[in-house]
Design a protein around this motif. Sequence first.
Motif, PDB file in Angstrom:
ATOM      1  N   PRO A  51      41.620  78.076  25.379  1.00  0.00           N
ATOM      2  CA  PRO A  51      42.372  78.595  26.523  1.00  0.00           C
ATOM      3  C   PRO A  51      43.493  79.498  26.007  1.00  0.00           C
ATOM      4  O   PRO A  51      43.736  79.584  24.796  1.00  0.00           O
ATOM      5  CB  PRO A  51      42.936  77.331  27.183  1.00  0.00           C
ATOM      6  CG  PRO A  51      42.990  76.325  26.090  1.00  0.00           C
ATOM      7  CD  PRO A  51      41.881  76.664  25.140  1.00  0.00           C
ATOM      8  N   THR A  52      44.190  80.143  26.897  1.00  0.00           N
ATOM      9  CA  THR A  52      45.311  81.000  26.516  1.00  0.00           C
ATOM     10  C   THR A  52      46.485  80.146  26.047  1.00  0.00           C
ATOM     11  O   THR A  52      46.831  79.151  26.682  1.00  0.00           O
ATOM     12  CB  THR A  52      45.747  81.862  27.711  1.00  0.00           C
ATOM     13  OG1 THR A  52      44.619  82.633  28.139  1.00  0.00           O
ATOM     14  CG2 THR A  52      46.877  82.786  27.344  1.00  0.00           C
ATOM     15  N   LYS A  54      50.519  79.899  25.287  1.00  0.00           N
ATOM     16  CA  LYS A  54      51.820  80.500  25.568  1.00  0.00           C
ATOM     17  C   LYS A  54      52.571  80.528  24.249  1.00  0.00           C
ATOM     18  O   LYS A  54      52.725  79.499  23.594  1.00  0.00           O
ATOM     19  CB  LYS A  54      52.576  79.686  26.616  1.00  0.00           C
ATOM     20  CG  LYS A  54      51.899  79.705  27.954  1.00  0.00           C
ATOM     21  CD  LYS A  54      52.610  78.841  28.953  1.00  0.00           C
ATOM     22  CE  LYS A  54      51.814  78.849  30.245  1.00  0.00           C
ATOM     23  NZ  LYS A  54      52.250  77.833  31.179  1.00  0.00           N
ATOM     24  N   SER A  62      49.214  75.300  24.859  1.00  0.00           N
ATOM     25  CA  SER A  62      48.396  75.469  26.051  1.00  0.00           C
ATOM     26  C   SER A  62      48.357  74.165  26.834  1.00  0.00           C
ATOM     27  O   SER A  62      48.025  73.117  26.285  1.00  0.00           O
ATOM     28  CB  SER A  62      46.970  75.882  25.684  1.00  0.00           C
ATOM     29  OG  SER A  62      46.179  75.928  26.863  1.00  0.00           O
ATOM     30  N   PHE A  63      48.696  74.252  28.109  1.00  0.00           N
ATOM     31  CA  PHE A  63      48.624  73.121  29.032  1.00  0.00           C
ATOM     32  C   PHE A  63      47.455  73.297  30.005  1.00  0.00           C
ATOM     33  O   PHE A  63      47.413  72.655  31.040  1.00  0.00           O
ATOM     34  CB  PHE A  63      49.931  73.002  29.817  1.00  0.00           C
ATOM     35  CG  PHE A  63      51.123  72.683  28.960  1.00  0.00           C
ATOM     36  CD1 PHE A  63      51.402  71.375  28.601  1.00  0.00           C
ATOM     37  CD2 PHE A  63      51.965  73.687  28.511  1.00  0.00           C
ATOM     38  CE1 PHE A  63      52.499  71.067  27.816  1.00  0.00           C
ATOM     39  CE2 PHE A  63      53.059  73.394  27.717  1.00  0.00           C
ATOM     40  CZ  PHE A  63      53.330  72.079  27.369  1.00  0.00           C
ATOM     41  N   ASP A  64      46.497  74.178  29.668  1.00  0.00           N
ATOM     42  CA  ASP A  64      45.401  74.512  30.577  1.00  0.00           C
ATOM     43  C   ASP A  64      44.362  73.405  30.734  1.00  0.00           C
ATOM     44  O   ASP A  64      43.636  73.393  31.724  1.00  0.00           O
ATOM     45  CB  ASP A  64      44.695  75.790  30.126  1.00  0.00           C
ATOM     46  CG  ASP A  64      45.558  77.033  30.313  1.00  0.00           C
ATOM     47  OD1 ASP A  64      46.636  76.929  30.940  1.00  0.00           O
ATOM     48  OD2 ASP A  64      45.157  78.108  29.836  1.00  0.00           O
ATOM     49  N   LEU A  65      44.254  72.489  29.779  1.00  0.00           N
ATOM     50  CA  LEU A  65      43.291  71.392  29.894  1.00  0.00           C
ATOM     51  C   LEU A  65      43.919  70.245  30.676  1.00  0.00           C
ATOM     52  O   LEU A  65      45.087  69.912  30.455  1.00  0.00           O
ATOM     53  CB  LEU A  65      42.857  70.900  28.509  1.00  0.00           C
ATOM     54  CG  LEU A  65      42.198  71.931  27.602  1.00  0.00           C
ATOM     55  CD1 LEU A  65      41.937  71.331  26.226  1.00  0.00           C
ATOM     56  CD2 LEU A  65      40.909  72.434  28.213  1.00  0.00           C
ATOM     57  N   PRO A  66      43.169  69.616  31.582  1.00  0.00           N
ATOM     58  CA  PRO A  66      43.754  68.550  32.397  1.00  0.00           C
ATOM     59  C   PRO A  66      44.053  67.271  31.618  1.00  0.00           C
ATOM     60  O   PRO A  66      44.908  66.487  32.026  1.00  0.00           O
ATOM     61  CB  PRO A  66      42.689  68.286  33.460  1.00  0.00           C
ATOM     62  CG  PRO A  66      41.411  68.730  32.832  1.00  0.00           C
ATOM     63  CD  PRO A  66      41.768  69.869  31.927  1.00  0.00           C
ATOM     64  N   VAL A  69      46.870  68.570  25.625  1.00  0.00           N
ATOM     65  CA  VAL A  69      47.711  69.728  25.324  1.00  0.00           C
ATOM     66  C   VAL A  69      47.282  70.229  23.949  1.00  0.00           C
ATOM     67  O   VAL A  69      47.073  69.440  23.034  1.00  0.00           O
ATOM     68  CB  VAL A  69      49.203  69.340  25.309  1.00  0.00           C
ATOM     69  CG1 VAL A  69      50.071  70.517  24.893  1.00  0.00           C
ATOM     70  CG2 VAL A  69      49.633  68.805  26.673  1.00  0.00           C
TER      71      VAL A  69
END
Length: 92
Positions: A51-52, A54, A62-66, A69
Motif C-alpha cells: 500500500p502507499t 506516508k 501505512s495504516f491502509d490494512l485493517p 500497520v
Amino acid sequence: MKIGGGPSMAHRLIASAFFGLQRRDGDLLALGHDGLYQIGEGDRAQQIPFPTFKLDDRLGVSFDLPDAVLVALMGPQPPPSVNYGALMLVPR
C-alpha cells in the motif's frame, strides 16, 4: 507452491525474504521485501502490492490494512524511491 500466473512467480516466493508474519482469517499474511503475500492451505498464495506509505523524513508508515500497520525505514535515496531498508508488520 504455485503463485499467481505461473512458475516464475513461485520462484519469486522462494527468493523472498519475509520480515513479518500474521494470521489473517485462517490464512497467513507475510511481509516480503517485494510486497505482501497471503498464503493459504495447499498451494494457494497471492502476492499483494505494497500500500502507499506516508513518508516522514526517512520513515514510512501505512495504516491502509485493517489488521496491521506497515513500517518502513527508507533507504538512502530520497522519496519517491521505493528502497525500503527495514520493514515491520505490526498487528493492530
